[in-house]
Motif scaffolding. Structure first.
Motif, PDB file in Angstrom:
ATOM      1  N   PRO A 281      36.253 143.694  36.993  1.00 45.50           N
ATOM      2  CA  PRO A 281      36.387 143.642  38.451  1.00 45.50           C
ATOM      3  C   PRO A 281      35.388 142.701  39.126  1.00 45.50           C
ATOM      4  O   PRO A 281      35.727 142.020  40.091  1.00 45.50           O
ATOM      5  CB  PRO A 281      36.164 145.091  38.886  1.00 45.50           C
ATOM      6  N   LEU A 282      34.143 142.652  38.627  1.00 48.94           N
ATOM      7  CA  LEU A 282      33.162 141.747  39.222  1.00 48.94           C
ATOM      8  C   LEU A 282      33.576 140.287  39.054  1.00 48.94           C
ATOM      9  O   LEU A 282      33.443 139.481  39.973  1.00 48.94           O
ATOM     10  CB  LEU A 282      31.774 141.974  38.617  1.00 48.94           C
ATOM     11  N   SER A 283      34.079 139.953  37.882  1.00 52.87           N
ATOM     12  CA  SER A 283      34.557 138.594  37.642  1.00 52.87           C
ATOM     13  C   SER A 283      35.712 138.253  38.580  1.00 52.87           C
ATOM     14  O   SER A 283      35.743 137.180  39.181  1.00 52.87           O
ATOM     15  CB  SER A 283      34.990 138.431  36.184  1.00 52.87           C
ATOM     16  N   ASP A 284      36.652 139.183  38.723  1.00 49.55           N
ATOM     17  CA  ASP A 284      37.787 138.956  39.629  1.00 49.55           C
ATOM     18  C   ASP A 284      37.323 138.762  41.066  1.00 49.55           C
ATOM     19  O   ASP A 284      37.835 137.886  41.776  1.00 49.55           O
ATOM     20  CB  ASP A 284      38.774 140.123  39.560  1.00 49.55           C
ATOM     21  N   GLN A 285      36.350 139.560  41.502  1.00 46.26           N
ATOM     22  CA  GLN A 285      35.840 139.424  42.869  1.00 46.26           C
ATOM     23  C   GLN A 285      35.166 138.078  43.071  1.00 46.26           C
ATOM     24  O   GLN A 285      35.371 137.417  44.096  1.00 46.26           O
ATOM     25  CB  GLN A 285      34.859 140.557  43.187  1.00 46.26           C
ATOM     26  N   PHE A 286      34.361 137.676  42.102  1.00 50.23           N
ATOM     27  CA  PHE A 286      33.686 136.387  42.203  1.00 50.23           C
ATOM     28  C   PHE A 286      34.694 135.243  42.242  1.00 50.23           C
ATOM     29  O   PHE A 286      34.604 134.346  43.089  1.00 50.23           O
ATOM     30  CB  PHE A 286      32.713 136.206  41.033  1.00 50.23           C
ATOM     31  N   ARG A 287      35.669 135.277  41.334  1.00 50.76           N
ATOM     32  CA  ARG A 287      36.689 134.228  41.313  1.00 50.76           C
ATOM     33  C   ARG A 287      37.415 134.152  42.651  1.00 50.76           C
ATOM     34  O   ARG A 287      37.661 133.064  43.167  1.00 50.76           O
ATOM     35  CB  ARG A 287      37.699 134.485  40.198  1.00 50.76           C
ATOM     36  N   TRP A 288      37.790 135.316  43.186  1.00 50.14           N
ATOM     37  CA  TRP A 288      38.524 135.315  44.447  1.00 50.14           C
ATOM     38  C   TRP A 288      37.692 134.679  45.557  1.00 50.14           C
ATOM     39  O   TRP A 288      38.201 133.898  46.361  1.00 50.14           O
ATOM     40  CB  TRP A 288      38.950 136.730  44.835  1.00 50.14           C
ATOM     41  N   ARG A 289      36.395 134.978  45.598  1.00 55.61           N
ATOM     42  CA  ARG A 289      35.525 134.382  46.620  1.00 55.61           C
ATOM     43  C   ARG A 289      35.451 132.873  46.444  1.00 55.61           C
ATOM     44  O   ARG A 289      35.445 132.129  47.421  1.00 55.61           O
ATOM     45  CB  ARG A 289      34.127 135.011  46.553  1.00 55.61           C
ATOM     46  N   VAL A 290      35.384 132.428  45.191  1.00 56.07           N
ATOM     47  CA  VAL A 290      35.374 130.977  44.926  1.00 56.07           C
ATOM     48  C   VAL A 290      36.688 130.356  45.397  1.00 56.07           C
ATOM     49  O   VAL A 290      36.689 129.330  46.085  1.00 56.07           O
ATOM     50  CB  VAL A 290      35.117 130.687  43.430  1.00 56.07           C
ATOM     51  N   PHE A 291      37.821 130.952  45.026  1.00 56.38           N
ATOM     52  CA  PHE A 291      39.121 130.414  45.442  1.00 56.38           C
ATOM     53  C   PHE A 291      39.229 130.351  46.958  1.00 56.38           C
ATOM     54  O   PHE A 291      39.672 129.345  47.521  1.00 56.38           O
ATOM     55  CB  PHE A 291      40.277 131.264  44.898  1.00 56.38           C
ATOM     56  N   ASP A 292      38.851 131.427  47.619  1.00 58.85           N
ATOM     57  CA  ASP A 292      38.954 131.485  49.073  1.00 58.85           C
ATOM     58  C   ASP A 292      38.095 130.409  49.722  1.00 58.85           C
ATOM     59  O   ASP A 292      38.563 129.662  50.601  1.00 58.85           O
ATOM     60  CB  ASP A 292      38.548 132.880  49.567  1.00 58.85           C
ATOM     61  N   ALA A 293      36.849 130.298  49.296  1.00 58.53           N
ATOM     62  CA  ALA A 293      35.949 129.297  49.868  1.00 58.53           C
ATOM     63  C   ALA A 293      36.416 127.882  49.542  1.00 58.53           C
ATOM     64  O   ALA A 293      36.461 127.012  50.424  1.00 58.53           O
ATOM     65  CB  ALA A 293      34.525 129.526  49.358  1.00 58.53           C
ATOM     66  N   PHE A 294      36.789 127.651  48.283  1.00 53.84           N
ATOM     67  CA  PHE A 294      37.179 126.295  47.869  1.00 53.84           C
ATOM     68  C   PHE A 294      38.439 125.841  48.596  1.00 53.84           C
ATOM     69  O   PHE A 294      38.541 124.683  49.012  1.00 53.84           O
ATOM     70  CB  PHE A 294      37.393 126.241  46.353  1.00 53.84           C
ATOM     71  N   SER A 295      39.387 126.751  48.786  1.00 54.51           N
ATOM     72  CA  SER A 295      40.654 126.383  49.416  1.00 54.51           C
ATOM     73  C   SER A 295      40.487 126.011  50.882  1.00 54.51           C
ATOM     74  O   SER A 295      41.409 125.468  51.490  1.00 54.51           O
ATOM     75  CB  SER A 295      41.680 127.513  49.271  1.00 54.51           C
ATOM     76  N   GLN A 296      39.310 126.258  51.437  1.00 53.34           N
ATOM     77  CA  GLN A 296      39.035 125.906  52.833  1.00 53.34           C
ATOM     78  C   GLN A 296      38.216 124.629  52.964  1.00 53.34           C
ATOM     79  O   GLN A 296      37.850 124.243  54.071  1.00 53.34           O
ATOM     80  CB  GLN A 296      38.313 127.068  53.518  1.00 53.34           C
ATOM     81  N   THR A 297      37.924 123.985  51.844  1.00 47.04           N
ATOM     82  CA  THR A 297      37.136 122.746  51.888  1.00 47.04           C
ATOM     83  C   THR A 297      38.058 121.547  51.970  1.00 47.04           C
ATOM     84  O   THR A 297      39.282 121.666  51.887  1.00 47.04           O
ATOM     85  CB  THR A 297      36.248 122.607  50.627  1.00 47.04           C
ATOM     86  N   ASP A 298      37.457 120.374  52.083  1.00 40.94           N
ATOM     87  CA  ASP A 298      38.241 119.143  52.079  1.00 40.94           C
ATOM     88  C   ASP A 298      38.200 118.465  50.702  1.00 40.94           C
ATOM     89  O   ASP A 298      38.508 117.290  50.574  1.00 40.94           O
ATOM     90  CB  ASP A 298      37.757 118.189  53.168  1.00 40.94           C
ATOM     91  N   ALA A 299      37.847 119.233  49.673  1.00 41.34           N
ATOM     92  CA  ALA A 299      37.804 118.702  48.305  1.00 41.34           C
ATOM     93  C   ALA A 299      39.212 118.331  47.842  1.00 41.34           C
ATOM     94  O   ALA A 299      40.208 118.842  48.356  1.00 41.34           O
ATOM     95  CB  ALA A 299      37.200 119.730  47.360  1.00 41.34           C
ATOM     96  N   ALA A 300      39.275 117.450  46.865  1.00 39.30           N
ATOM     97  CA  ALA A 300      40.573 117.003  46.339  1.00 39.30           C
ATOM     98  C   ALA A 300      41.327 118.134  45.654  1.00 39.30           C
ATOM     99  O   ALA A 300      42.552 118.206  45.731  1.00 39.30           O
ATOM    100  CB  ALA A 300      40.374 115.845  45.364  1.00 39.30           C
ATOM    101  N   GLY A 301      40.606 119.015  44.985  1.00 39.59           N
ATOM    102  CA  GLY A 301      41.299 120.112  44.323  1.00 39.59           C
ATOM    103  C   GLY A 301      40.476 120.760  43.239  1.00 39.59           C
ATOM    104  O   GLY A 301      39.360 120.347  42.932  1.00 39.59           O
TER     105      GLY A 301
END
Length: 186
Positions: free
Chosen positions: A52-72
């Motif tokens: 569960p901790l890994s899943d929570q961390f990944r989700w936070r990364v996905f959420d934050a990354f998907s809001q950036t202007d990075a290429a992908g």
């Protein structure tokens, strides 16, 4: 922004192909063990905690990354196709990125078991995945997961618009990355 998900069985080359794809495209690689290794070290015998901790961390990364202007982002994940919760997880990640206007590409790697057993001992894998350095334990997990789950899809099971199944048994990571880039014009 785009998301490339690399999936496939144990030691198929998800991380290594992801590294080659990162070099080629400039997309950032987030391989599954980056969220697991610290937790496996702290909670070695407690998947009820580290999962569960890994899943929570990944989700936070996905959420934050998907809001950036990075290429992908390139994400690696061993998907048990016979486990509905794995499909739900991947669909949730897909919905997050697509909901923010990012296309999601799914690449399913497949390779012969004998080749994967050799790759399980590769220097690059052991460098980036400390939990795999106990080769006896790693090979036992390899066999256990092979027996417990279906780690490649059935024909027609994946109906995504951006999907590629790639047998990388005889391909270098760079050749696999080239084929992925060609298939999706990355």
């Amino acid at each position: 922004m785009k998301l490339v998900i690399l999936t496939g069985p144990h030691a198929v080359g998800k991380m290594t192909v992801g590294q080659a794809l990162e070099r080629r495209t400039g997309l950032r690689l987030f391989h599954n063990h980056e969220s697991l290794e610290p937790l496996l070290h702290i909670f070695p015998d407690r998947p009820d905690i580290w999962g569960p901790l890994s899943d929570q961390f990944r989700w936070r990364v996905f959420d934050a990354f998907s809001q950036t202007d990075a290429a992908g982002l390139i994400f690696t994940y061993m998907w048990a196709f016979d486990a509905p919760e794995d499909r739900a997880y991947i669909e949730r990640v897909r919905a997050l990125f697509e909901g923010r206007g990012a296309p999601v590409y799914l690449v399913e790697l497949a390779a012969d078991r004998a080749v994967r057993l050799v790759r399980n001992r590769s220097e690059n894998r052991l460098l980036h995945k400390p939990s795999k350095r106990d080769l006896r334990q790693s090979e036992a997990l390899f066999c256990q997961l092979e027996g417990a789950h279906r780690l490649n899809s059935l024909p027609g099971e994946i109906d995504w618009p951006h999907y590629l199944r790639l047998d990388n048994t005889a391909l270098s990571p760079e050749e696999a990355a080239d084929r992925i880039c060609g298939a999706f014009a990355l």
